[in-house]
Scaffold this active site. Sequence first.
Site, PDB file in Angstrom:
ATOM      1  N   LEU A   1      22.238  14.093  -3.639  1.00 37.04           N
ATOM      2  CA  LEU A   1      21.413  15.021  -2.986  1.00 37.04           C
ATOM      3  C   LEU A   1      19.924  14.157  -2.843  1.00 37.04           C
ATOM      4  O   LEU A   1      19.603  14.208  -1.471  1.00 37.04           O
ATOM      5  CB  LEU A   1      20.832  16.225  -4.236  1.00 37.04           C
ATOM      6  CG  LEU A   1      19.857  17.047  -3.627  1.00 37.04           C
ATOM      7  CD1 LEU A   1      20.317  17.773  -2.177  1.00 37.04           C
ATOM      8  CD2 LEU A   1      19.529  18.049  -4.618  1.00 37.04           C
TER       9      LEU A   1
ATOM     10  N   ARG B   1      10.695  15.427   2.733  1.00 36.23           N
ATOM     11  CA  ARG B   1       9.442  16.389   2.091  1.00 36.23           C
ATOM     12  C   ARG B   1       9.333  15.541   0.668  1.00 36.23           C
ATOM     13  O   ARG B   1      10.008  15.002   0.000  1.00 36.23           O
ATOM     14  CB  ARG B   1      10.122  17.593   1.963  1.00 36.23           C
ATOM     15  CG  ARG B   1      11.236  18.079   0.968  1.00 36.23           C
ATOM     16  CD  ARG B   1      11.219  19.442   0.574  1.00 36.23           C
ATOM     17  NE  ARG B   1      12.403  19.920  -0.289  1.00 36.23           N
ATOM     18  CZ  ARG B   1      12.254  19.791  -1.484  1.00 36.23           C
ATOM     19  NH1 ARG B   1      11.221  19.105  -2.117  1.00 36.23           N
ATOM     20  NH2 ARG B   1      13.378  20.009  -2.229  1.00 36.23           N
TER      21      ARG B   1
ATOM     22  N   HIS C   1      25.400  18.413  -0.986  1.00 33.85           N
ATOM     23  CA  HIS C   1      25.628  18.536  -2.536  1.00 33.85           C
ATOM     24  C   HIS C   1      27.025  17.737  -2.955  1.00 33.85           C
ATOM     25  O   HIS C   1      27.688  17.775  -3.887  1.00 33.85           O
ATOM     26  CB  HIS C   1      25.842  19.709  -3.101  1.00 33.85           C
ATOM     27  CG  HIS C   1      24.974  20.086  -4.396  1.00 33.85           C
ATOM     28  ND1 HIS C   1      25.781  20.408  -5.479  1.00 33.85           N
ATOM     29  CD2 HIS C   1      24.002  19.783  -4.661  1.00 33.85           C
ATOM     30  CE1 HIS C   1      24.863  20.614  -6.789  1.00 33.85           C
ATOM     31  NE2 HIS C   1      23.709  20.145  -6.171  1.00 33.85           N
TER      32      HIS C   1
ATOM     33  N   ASP D   1      23.756  15.316 -17.546  1.00 32.25           N
ATOM     34  CA  ASP D   1      24.907  15.754 -16.673  1.00 32.25           C
ATOM     35  C   ASP D   1      26.356  15.190 -17.337  1.00 32.25           C
ATOM     36  O   ASP D   1      26.142  14.919 -18.589  1.00 32.25           O
ATOM     37  CB  ASP D   1      24.554  15.165 -15.316  1.00 32.25           C
ATOM     38  CG  ASP D   1      25.018  16.046 -14.152  1.00 32.25           C
ATOM     39  OD1 ASP D   1      26.256  16.182 -14.136  1.00 32.25           O
ATOM     40  OD2 ASP D   1      24.293  16.469 -13.366  1.00 32.25           O
TER      41      ASP D   1
ATOM     42  N   LEU E   1      12.450  31.346 -11.657  1.00 34.68           N
ATOM     43  CA  LEU E   1      13.699  31.363 -11.586  1.00 34.68           C
ATOM     44  C   LEU E   1      14.513  30.879 -12.804  1.00 34.68           C
ATOM     45  O   LEU E   1      15.428  31.834 -13.156  1.00 34.68           O
ATOM     46  CB  LEU E   1      14.106  30.110 -10.602  1.00 34.68           C
ATOM     47  CG  LEU E   1      14.062  30.341  -9.270  1.00 34.68           C
ATOM     48  CD1 LEU E   1      14.456  29.098  -8.514  1.00 34.68           C
ATOM     49  CD2 LEU E   1      14.907  31.512  -8.567  1.00 34.68           C
TER      50      LEU E   1
ATOM     51  N   TYR F   1      17.505  33.749 -14.162  1.00 36.68           N
ATOM     52  CA  TYR F   1      18.868  33.359 -14.629  1.00 36.68           C
ATOM     53  C   TYR F   1      19.216  33.966 -15.997  1.00 36.68           C
ATOM     54  O   TYR F   1      20.325  34.380 -16.365  1.00 36.68           O
ATOM     55  CB  TYR F   1      18.864  31.814 -14.838  1.00 36.68           C
ATOM     56  CG  TYR F   1      19.080  31.158 -13.543  1.00 36.68           C
ATOM     57  CD1 TYR F   1      20.215  31.518 -12.657  1.00 36.68           C
ATOM     58  CD2 TYR F   1      18.152  30.021 -13.157  1.00 36.68           C
ATOM     59  CE1 TYR F   1      20.359  30.789 -11.442  1.00 36.68           C
ATOM     60  CE2 TYR F   1      18.282  29.498 -11.879  1.00 36.68           C
ATOM     61  CZ  TYR F   1      19.261  29.758 -10.896  1.00 36.68           C
ATOM     62  OH  TYR F   1      19.259  29.118  -9.936  1.00 36.68           O
TER      63      TYR F   1
ATOM     64  N   HIS G   1      21.970  19.736 -16.747  1.00 35.48           N
ATOM     65  CA  HIS G   1      22.406  19.833 -15.347  1.00 35.48           C
ATOM     66  C   HIS G   1      24.000  19.821 -15.479  1.00 35.48           C
ATOM     67  O   HIS G   1      24.517  19.374 -14.264  1.00 35.48           O
ATOM     68  CB  HIS G   1      21.752  18.653 -14.688  1.00 35.48           C
ATOM     69  CG  HIS G   1      21.825  18.882 -13.100  1.00 35.48           C
ATOM     70  ND1 HIS G   1      22.679  18.050 -12.297  1.00 35.48           N
ATOM     71  CD2 HIS G   1      21.321  19.777 -12.230  1.00 35.48           C
ATOM     72  CE1 HIS G   1      22.509  18.541 -10.877  1.00 35.48           C
ATOM     73  NE2 HIS G   1      21.819  19.509 -10.854  1.00 35.48           N
TER      74      HIS G   1
ATOM     75  N   GLU H   1      30.272  20.728  -1.177  1.00 38.86           N
ATOM     76  CA  GLU H   1      30.320  20.405  -2.321  1.00 38.86           C
ATOM     77  C   GLU H   1      31.788  19.545  -2.366  1.00 38.86           C
ATOM     78  O   GLU H   1      32.556  19.867  -1.292  1.00 38.86           O
ATOM     79  CB  GLU H   1      30.693  21.546  -3.163  1.00 38.86           C
ATOM     80  CG  GLU H   1      29.376  22.557  -3.197  1.00 38.86           C
ATOM     81  CD  GLU H   1      28.565  22.317  -4.224  1.00 38.86           C
ATOM     82  OE1 GLU H   1      28.618  20.826  -4.708  1.00 38.86           O
ATOM     83  OE2 GLU H   1      27.282  22.989  -4.128  1.00 38.86           O
TER      84      GLU H   1
END
Length: 443
Positions: free
Chosen positions: A48, A86, A129, A160, A312, A316, A349, A377
């Site tokens: 990403l 960005r 992704h 991860d 957020l 969740y 993650h 994906e």
Amino acid sequence: MRTDFWKKTAAFGLQDDAVNILSNAADYKSQVLEQIAKAEQRIIITALYLEDDDAGREILAALHQASLTKPNLKITILVDYHRARRGRIGESKSEGNAKLYCEYNEKYNSNVKVFGVPIKAREIFGVLHLKGLVFDDILLYTGASINDVYVQQHDRYRLDRYFVLNQKGICDSIESFMNEIMLVSAATPRIDSRPIADYSEIKLAHKQLMRTLKKTKYKEPRASNKNQLSARMFLGFGRRGNDLNKLIKNLFDQTKEELVLYTPYFNFPAPLMRSLRKLLKHGKKVTIVVGDKTANDFYISPEKPFNTIGGLPYLYETILQKFLKSHNKYLEQGLLKVYIWKDNDNSFHLKGVCSDSKRHLLSGHNLNPRAWSLDIENGILLDDPNKTLEQRIEAEKVQILKHCIQINNYDELETMSDYPAPVQKILGKIKRVKGDIILKRFI
């Protein structure tokens, strides 16, 4: 759906010793630097983002140095086009990570090339992704990107999963996909040299690339696989005809004994939620490992200034609490096991699916509506009928569960009344206008 859906895709054979599982973020970084130093022919990094921070600069510099040392070494990096251009959320407008790529390209003048891939016209509607780092014939597959937290450059880490696969055919297939689909498109510009193409300049090419990606599959092996342990590659983009989504649902539906799920964001798409309910109803075991709200990468601690994105993690948790409340009897029966991961101020993650200890999906897919229909994906299914990998997979799970607490009743989770006032205000406003229904499709 047929029980052997994944067998429609030809498999790459794996030797028993061709699969290694790393256990932490620091090992991930060490492996990346080690493989950069070893590579002789090709390095392909798809993520990403590669961040303009200490870790990103160290790894990008190592790639440029490797290129200068070995001129025949081909190094290609693909990152999300919009994300690269960005700054971080909440920061003032900037050139983003592309500034680093341009500066290092000018500084080293090597053969490293960085490309940006736009998946949708705007980042909110979908991102690149795809996962996987290729070093000659070694694939390092992880859901992690590259920045300080993902590689534990300093004190904090974002955990991860990290699989190292020694399989030339898989690496060849990834390279073919990159060369024949991604890099031939004008919609995938270099973002390491100025001027960087504006989206308006690549808009038409981008539309064609998106049509192509929805029909694309990874190249399969030509020779038949004779190994019991094997790997199959899947690509998924869009709600319709998405092979990766089909595979995930098939793994859910065909589980005979136990389904183990890792997800950082508890927000299953409706088709997967229906499959989960069916499994539990029929007496199958379901284990879910999810990050605590404080282990979410959007979490903002109460002593810091609050902004909307900080709501957020709480949203969740409300989704999880609602799910557990309606399935509490399965918690009490022991059919449903839910573990919440928390380790100080580190973040979580992980993602992945394990069905009956025989089929293991490695993927960046978050098992949420965004991954289901918006982002592009990929995933690798390890088919292990003889449970060759069982001890390694179980050892990984044990390490993960060290920082987990098990939820035995839905009321062990906090509810809206327990949240800080700014969170209650924003979530209340969203629910009053039923904005949560729409928002769940994008998170």
